[in-house]
Design a protein around this motif. Structure first.
Motif, mmCIF file in Angstrom:
data_model
loop_
_atom_site.group_PDB
_atom_site.id
_atom_site.type_symbol
_atom_site.label_atom_id
_atom_site.label_comp_id
_atom_site.label_asym_id
_atom_site.label_seq_id
_atom_site.Cartn_x
_atom_site.Cartn_y
_atom_site.Cartn_z
ATOM 1 N N ARG A 1 0.837 -1.197 0.000
ATOM 2 C CA ARG A 1 0.000 0.000 0.000
ATOM 3 C C ARG A 1 0.874 1.251 0.000
ATOM 4 O O ARG A 1 2.065 1.203 0.292
ATOM 5 C CB ARG A 1 -0.900 0.027 1.246
ATOM 6 N N VAL A 2 0.247 2.372 -0.304
ATOM 7 C CA VAL A 2 0.924 3.669 -0.321
ATOM 8 C C VAL A 2 1.013 4.165 1.113
ATOM 9 O O VAL A 2 -0.010 4.371 1.770
ATOM 10 C CB VAL A 2 0.157 4.682 -1.194
ATOM 11 N N CYS B 1 -4.110 3.590 0.327
ATOM 12 C CA CYS B 1 -4.646 3.098 -0.939
ATOM 13 C C CYS B 1 -3.619 2.217 -1.647
ATOM 14 O O CYS B 1 -2.480 2.089 -1.215
ATOM 15 C CB CYS B 1 -5.062 4.264 -1.830
ATOM 16 N N LEU B 2 -4.065 1.623 -2.734
ATOM 17 C CA LEU B 2 -3.199 0.815 -3.588
ATOM 18 C C LEU B 2 -2.432 1.730 -4.537
ATOM 19 O O LEU B 2 -2.901 2.827 -4.869
ATOM 20 C CB LEU B 2 -4.036 -0.165 -4.411
ATOM 21 N N PHE B 3 -1.298 1.275 -5.015
ATOM 22 C CA PHE B 3 -0.511 2.080 -5.939
ATOM 23 C C PHE B 3 -1.201 2.253 -7.293
ATOM 24 O O PHE B 3 -0.902 3.184 -8.021
ATOM 25 C CB PHE B 3 0.894 1.486 -6.114
ATOM 26 N N ASN B 4 -2.161 1.388 -7.626
ATOM 27 C CA ASN B 4 -2.862 1.541 -8.903
ATOM 28 C C ASN B 4 -4.041 2.520 -8.811
ATOM 29 O O ASN B 4 -4.706 2.767 -9.807
ATOM 30 C CB ASN B 4 -3.324 0.181 -9.451
ATOM 31 N N GLN B 5 -4.271 3.108 -7.653
ATOM 32 C CA GLN B 5 -5.315 4.112 -7.497
ATOM 33 C C GLN B 5 -4.722 5.500 -7.754
ATOM 34 O O GLN B 5 -4.648 6.356 -6.872
ATOM 35 C CB GLN B 5 -5.946 4.010 -6.108
ATOM 36 N N ARG C 1 1.035 9.717 8.165
ATOM 37 C CA ARG C 1 0.932 8.250 8.235
ATOM 38 C C ARG C 1 -0.488 7.849 7.864
ATOM 39 O O ARG C 1 -1.444 8.452 8.339
ATOM 40 C CB ARG C 1 1.200 7.757 9.661
ATOM 41 N N PRO C 2 -0.640 6.819 7.063
ATOM 42 C CA PRO C 2 -1.995 6.327 6.808
ATOM 43 C C PRO C 2 -2.568 5.731 8.082
ATOM 44 O O PRO C 2 -1.824 5.380 8.998
ATOM 45 C CB PRO C 2 -1.793 5.268 5.726
ATOM 46 N N GLY C 3 -3.885 5.628 8.148
ATOM 47 C CA GLY C 3 -4.519 5.164 9.373
ATOM 48 C C GLY C 3 -5.537 4.062 9.174
ATOM 49 O O GLY C 3 -5.942 3.761 8.050
ATOM 50 N N ILE C 4 -5.948 3.499 10.281
ATOM 51 C CA ILE C 4 -6.984 2.464 10.278
ATOM 52 C C ILE C 4 -8.362 3.116 10.151
ATOM 53 O O ILE C 4 -9.245 2.604 9.483
ATOM 54 C CB ILE C 4 -6.900 1.602 11.553
#
Length: 185
Positions: free
Chosen positions: A41-42, A108-112, A128-131
Motif C-alpha cells: 500500500r501507499v 490506498c493501492l498504488f494503482n489508485q 501516516r496512513p490510518g486504520i
C-alpha cells in the motif's frame, strides 16, 4: 504525542486481543485456507509498506480497491469480518511498527492513481496512513477520490489528541460501514 498513543494502544491491543486474533485466524484457515492477507500500500510520503489484514475475499481475488471488487469474491466469514471491522485488527502490527497510525487517511493501492494525485496535491501523503478517520466514520470510501482526499485533508488539518480519540471511539461504537463491496453491505 499521537505516535505515543499509537504505540501504547496498538501494543495493548495486540496483547489483550491476542485470543481474538487467534480465534479469527483459526476460523479464517477453515474459510479460505489463508487467513492473513498482505498487500503493498501507499504509505507516508508515498513509501510502500505491507499492510496486513484478515482475508475477507477468496485467495485468487484480483488486487483492486474494495468498491471495484467482485461481489462473489467476498466470503461469508469475510462479510462478517468487514461488517464488524475485525478484519482490521492485524493492522495494529502496522501501527506498532510506525507504518500506520490508528487515525489517518486509509492507505490506498498504488494503482489508485487518481486518489494518489488528489492526496498528493493536498499534502495528505505526508501523514501516516490510518486504520480509521473522518472519511471512514462518514462512510466516504475510495470510490470518490476527490471527496476522500478533501475529507482526509480536512481531518489532518484539524487532527489533535481530542479528534484522535473521537474518531477511535466513533469507529469502536460502529460508526461507518467499513470497506464496502458493492451489493454486499
Amino acid at each position: 504525542m499521537i505516535r505515543f498513543f499509537d504505540f501504547i494502544f496498538s501494543l495493548l491491543g495486540l496483547i489483550v486481543g491476542f485470543p481474538v486474533l487467534l480465534v479469527l485466524t483459526v476460523i479464517g484457515l477453515f474459510d479460505t485456507g489463508s487467513p492473513i492477507f498482505s498487500q503493498k500500500r501507499v504509505g507516508r510520503n508515498k513509501k510502500p509498506f505491507t499492510l496486513v489484514k484478515f482475508r475477507t475475499m477468496k485467495v485468487d481475488t484480483a488486487s483492486v480497491a474494495s468498491h471495484l471488487a467482485n461481489t462473489a469474491s467476498i466470503t461469508r466469514f469475510g462479510h462478517f469480518l468487514r461488517r464488524t471491522k475485525l478484519d482490521e485488527l492485524p493492522q495494529l502490527w502496522n501501527v506498532l511498527k510506525g507504518e500506520m497510525s490508528l487515525v489517518g487517511p486509509r492507505p490506498c493501492l498504488f494503482n489508485q492513481e487518481e486518489l494518489i494525485e488528489e492526496r498528493e496535491s493536498r499534502g495528505v501523503l505526508s501523514a501516516r496512513p490510518g486504520i480509521t478517520g473522518l472519511a471512514q466514520v462518514n462512510e466516504i470510501d475510495m470510490s470518490t477520490p476527490r471527496l476522500l482526499a478533501e475529507t482526509d485533508q480536512k481531518m489532518l488539518k484539524n487532527l489533535n489528541v481530542g479528534a484522535y480519540f473521537k474518531y477511535i471511539l466513533m469507529t469502536v461504537a460502529g460508526k461507518g460501514a467499513g470497506d464496502r463491496v458493492p451489493g454486499r453491505d
